[in-house]
Write an enzyme that holds these catalytic residues in place. Structure first.
Site, short mmCIF file in Angstrom:
data_model
loop_
_atom_site.label_atom_id
_atom_site.label_comp_id
_atom_site.label_asym_id
_atom_site.label_seq_id
_atom_site.Cartn_x
_atom_site.Cartn_y
_atom_site.Cartn_z
N GLU A 1 -0.18 -0.47 5.78
CA GLU A 1 0.83 0.11 6.68
C GLU A 1 0.71 1.61 6.77
O GLU A 1 0.83 2.20 7.85
CB GLU A 1 2.23 -0.30 6.22
CG GLU A 1 3.34 0.03 7.21
CD GLU A 1 3.88 1.44 7.12
OE1 GLU A 1 4.52 1.90 8.08
OE2 GLU A 1 3.66 2.12 6.07
N ASP B 1 0.85 -1.19 0.00
CA ASP B 1 0.00 0.00 0.00
C ASP B 1 0.88 1.24 0.00
O ASP B 1 2.06 1.19 0.39
CB ASP B 1 -0.95 0.00 1.19
CG ASP B 1 -0.25 0.26 2.51
OD1 ASP B 1 0.68 -0.51 2.84
OD2 ASP B 1 -0.60 1.22 3.22
#
Length: 451
Positions: free
Chosen positions: A156, A92
């Site tokens: 994250e 991500d």
């Protein structure tokens, strides 16, 4: 780079690495599904899973984590009796911010002046490619000498804790002798660095309400309590005159012992404008690695364009507080909330909501894995001695893994050196760093297996 089979293999693989990073960067995998389609993150997750399967990984799975995102797991068995190493990265990314401010499109990997530009190129899709390069080099030169687990996180950057909670619920899944977190970076390009500390983080959303609705500033201004003005007072109370973070009850005077950050170099890395001073006191390393730091991430208020002459009834802000090792992030969050409530003026109504949290981290640098990494870095970076540095950012998973596996050694390396400008516009990665760190990781796995 001195000639050796692993280095030669990695060098030969670099065109493939660029092609793969191009594919991966193309996914707009921001794990904020109010802004970006879930299908983009799912596409990136499937790309990672397919890449692991192609390398012979077993038990490849998309893990549905409690925050509604997916992490990708795979296991590559090594020789009988070998040690187990967990390799971490995240697929991500941060939003691109102002796409018009990018020199080239943020989700198209573009080569320019010897660097590859694109959101996630360094943080941390490039970290996944680094792991794949190291493993491929080993496979081409006698095989991978350890059992390898790979975990690629899907949220994250959001700090929502999905993988941490999943790991706590399935503690056997990520168990390893050593964990290599590929989400840090060298102190500067060409200087091999292992990050030994991370600041923790607490994230709060503050809303201040003063009126039943906006009022005409000419008719009511001067007596009617302005929520935006109240919020400004609160935010100003979080810093001293010199910019030092001042949260009531939080100790700001800790010191960093170790590698220092030259102030002029920091000014250049941070692109501080001429004539603008740095904030805080102490060394730069003290300020960014060893002390609390508050940042206002956003404010909800009327934009200048289209604003009306009104006293504002409500205002909101998102506030981040970074805390150094030794400070409990949960306790710091309570202090921050209490500070905001205590410094809200005029009896205004204030509501504070915690929206993210992660503990600080400190590594054990005396472990055998650190010696193996130092020796590996010396091969990949001839003539350079590995440095130990702190990092101001937070990787909440580190503390979860340290708690779950107290005997595991945790090392943080990666591609996010200052020129990478992670989280900003025009993020980029140095292909030379990608190549050298992949070589270092391959040598590390070999040396660690033999140790």
């Amino acid at each position: 780079m001195s000639s050796n089979p692993l280095a030669e293999t990695v060098a030969a693989l670099m065109p493939r690495a660029k092609a793969e990073l191009t594919e991966l960067v193309a996914f707009k995998s921001v794990a904020d599904f109010g802004q970006f389609p879930r299908s983009e993150s799912e596409g990136a997750a499937n790309w990672v899973a397919d890449a692991l399967r192609a390398e012979g990984f077993e038990d490849v799975a998309l893990l549905d984590t409690p925050d509604g995102t997916q992490s990708v797991y795979g296991y590559l068995p090594g020789p009988d009796g070998a040690k187990t190493v967990l390799l971490y990265a995240h697929y991500d990314v941060q939003p691109p911010l102002d796409e018009a401010a990018w020199t080239t499109p943020p989700f198209e990997l573009t080569e320019r002046d010897g660097r590859w530009y694109g959101r996630g190129a360094a943080d941390c899709k490039g970290g996944l490619i680094m792991h794949l390069l190291a493993l491929r080099a080993l496979k081409a030169n006698g095989g991978v000498p350890v059992h390898v687990k790979v975990i690629a996180e899907g949220s994250e950057e959001q700090g929502t804790g999905g993988l941490e909670r999943y790991a706590e619920q399935h503690p056997e899944l990520l168990a390893a002798d050593t964990i290599v977190i590929g989400d840090a970076g060298n102190f500067r390009v060409g200087l091999p660095t292992v990050t030994t500390t991370l600041r923790g983080m607490t994230l709060i959303r503050v809303q201040i309400d003063t009126l039943g609705g906006n009022l005409h500033s000419g008719q009511f201004g001067g007596a009617a309590p302005d929520a935006l003005a109240a919020l400004i007072r609160v935010l100003d109370s979080l810093r001293a005159e010199d910019g030092t973070t001042t949260v009531d009850g939080l100790e700001p005077e800790t010191r960093w012992e170790g590698l220092q950050y030259d102030e002029e170099q920091f000014r250049a890395d941070a692109k501080v404008l001429d004539g603008v001073g740095l904030i805080g006191d102490g060394t730069v390393a003290d300020r960014i690695w060893a002390r609390p730091a508050v940042t206002v991430l956003g404010i909800d208020c009327p934009p200048v364009v289209g604003a009306t002459p009104s006293v504002q009834a409500s205002a909101r802000a998102l506030i981040s507080l970074r805390v150094p090792p030794g400070v409990d992030a949960a306790e710091a969050g309570k202090l921050l909330q209490a500070h905001v409530e205590a410094h809200t003026p005029w009896g205004a109504r204030v509501r504070v909501e915690q929206v993210g949290q992660g503990q600080a981290f400190r590594a054990d640098t005396t472990s055998p894995a650190y010696q193996a990494m130092a020796d590996a870095m010396a091969v990949a970076y001839p003539g350079q001695e590995m440095q130990y540095a702190g990092q101001g950012g937070s990787i909440p998973l580190c503390n979860t893994l340290a708690a779950l596996y107290p005997q595991a050694e945790i090392l943080l390396i990666g591609l996010s050196e200052p020129e990478a400008q992670i989280h900003a516009v025009n993020e980029s990665v140095s292909p030379d760093e990608l190549e050298r760190l992949a070589v270092a990781e391959a040598h590390f796995l070999t040396l660690y297996a033999a140790g």
